[in-house]
Write an enzyme that holds these catalytic residues in place. Structure first.
Site, PDB file in Angstrom:
ATOM      1  CE1 TYR A 183      -8.154   0.809  -2.167  1.00 38.40           C
ATOM      2  CE2 TYR A 183      -9.099  -0.816  -0.723  1.00 38.40           C
ATOM      3  CZ  TYR A 183      -9.200   0.439  -1.524  1.00 38.40           C
ATOM      4  OH  TYR A 183     -10.244   1.204  -1.883  1.00 38.40           O
ATOM      5  CB  CYS A 184      -2.941   1.089  -3.657  1.00 36.71           C
ATOM      6  SG  CYS A 184      -1.824   1.782  -4.930  1.00 36.71           S
ATOM      7  N   PRO A 185      -0.794   0.752  -0.323  1.00 40.07           N
ATOM      8  CG  PRO A 185       0.794  -0.671   0.657  1.00 40.07           C
ATOM      9  CD  PRO A 185      -0.189  -0.798  -0.523  1.00 40.07           C
ATOM     10  CE  LYS A 216      -4.404   4.285   0.653  1.00 36.58           C
ATOM     11  NZ  LYS A 216      -3.737   3.467   0.069  1.00 36.58           N
TER      12      LYS A 216
END
Length: 276
Positions: free
Chosen positions: A144-146, A157
């Site tokens: 999420y939110c790369p 991550k």
């Protein structure tokens, strides 16, 4: 000289304020400190913060075709939500996630987009070194939110970095998943997008999330880590970079904060309408 090496760091430790600390306040505080640092009225600042059960949404998240269904899924999971004013997409905050803002000035020289990102990544490297934790920097697809400044180990991550610029000040903000379940947080955001898209094609490409590419530092290292431990390591690392002064807002900053907080309230009213 490294951006991190400052004569003085003003420190605002808001990592234990509890459930009454509103996510909108956080971004108003960073804008306040940006203006103060950018004008030369304040030394560089560092702010540690934790929010309970809150999903921070990016601008594109508020444009999902079925936004209300997506927000309802967050509510049902026991999470509140805030539309933030910095870049990026949805991230999960809870009591196992430590956030850090470092606020620099462009008063003497402009900073490239990459410089503050690199400074934050370098700072976290110093913070985690005593724990024997190393990481790579680079986008983790299906997180999420790369972003280009994702922090990961073994392809999983644990942190992401965003940036905000206001009136000559630059706030670079990181969330560090310290403890708890990275996959469970990712599953929440995967559900958010599933409910928000419902199979509809959109011009913006929302993340196709694989929960297994997210992890907490505790999960990755096998160490019994918690937020107070990492917050203490952040403060020790700051002390190696300059004189650390515990601080609160000045009278002028308090007035600025009131204005920026009003803007955040209006931003969220506009984003969510009556649903928020």
């Amino acid at each position: 000289m490294s951006l991190l090496d400052q004569p003085v760091w003003r420190v605002f430790d808001q990592s234990s304020l509890g459930s009454h600390f509103d996510g909108r306040q956080s971004f108003a505080l960073d804008d306040t400190l940006c203006e103060s640092v950018g004008s030369g009225a304040s030394a560089c600042a560092a702010r540690l913060w934790v929010h309970q059960q809150t999903v921070m949404l990016g601008i594109q998240d508020t444009r999902l075709p079925y936004l209300h269904d997506a927000l309802d899924a967050l509510k049902q999971a026991g999470f509140s939500y805030v539309a933030r004013n910095s870049g990026g997409l949805a991230v999960v905050l809870d009591d196992g996630v430590l956030n850090l803002s470092l606020i620099f000035s462009e008063r003497d020289k402009p900073l490239s987009i990459d410089e503050p990102f690199q400074a934050m990544a370098g700072f976290i490297e110093r913070v985690l070194n005593p724990f024997g934790i190393t990481f790579e920097t680079g986008e983790i697809a299906h997180s999420y939110c790369p972003g280009r400044y994702d922090l990961s180990a073994g392809g999983r991550k644990f942190a992401g970095i965003s940036q905000r610029r206001v009136r000559g000040g630059v706030a670079v903000q990181i969330y560090l998943c310290v403890s708890g379940s990275g996959p469970a947080r990712a599953e929440l955001i995967r559900t958010f997008y599933k409910k928000g898209l419902q199979g509809e094609a959109t011009r913006f490409n929302y993340p196709d999330i694989d929960p297994h590419v997210m992890a907490s530092l505790q999960e990755m290292s096998g160490l019994k880590l918690n937020v107070p431990q990492i917050a203490s390591a952040v403060l020790k690392t700051l002390q190696m970079s300059g004189k650390v002064i515990g601080s609160s807002l000045s009278d002028r900053e308090s007035r600025l904060f009131g204005n920026y907080y009003e803007r955040m309230i209006h931003r969220n009213e506009k984003a969510f309408g009556n649903f928020g």
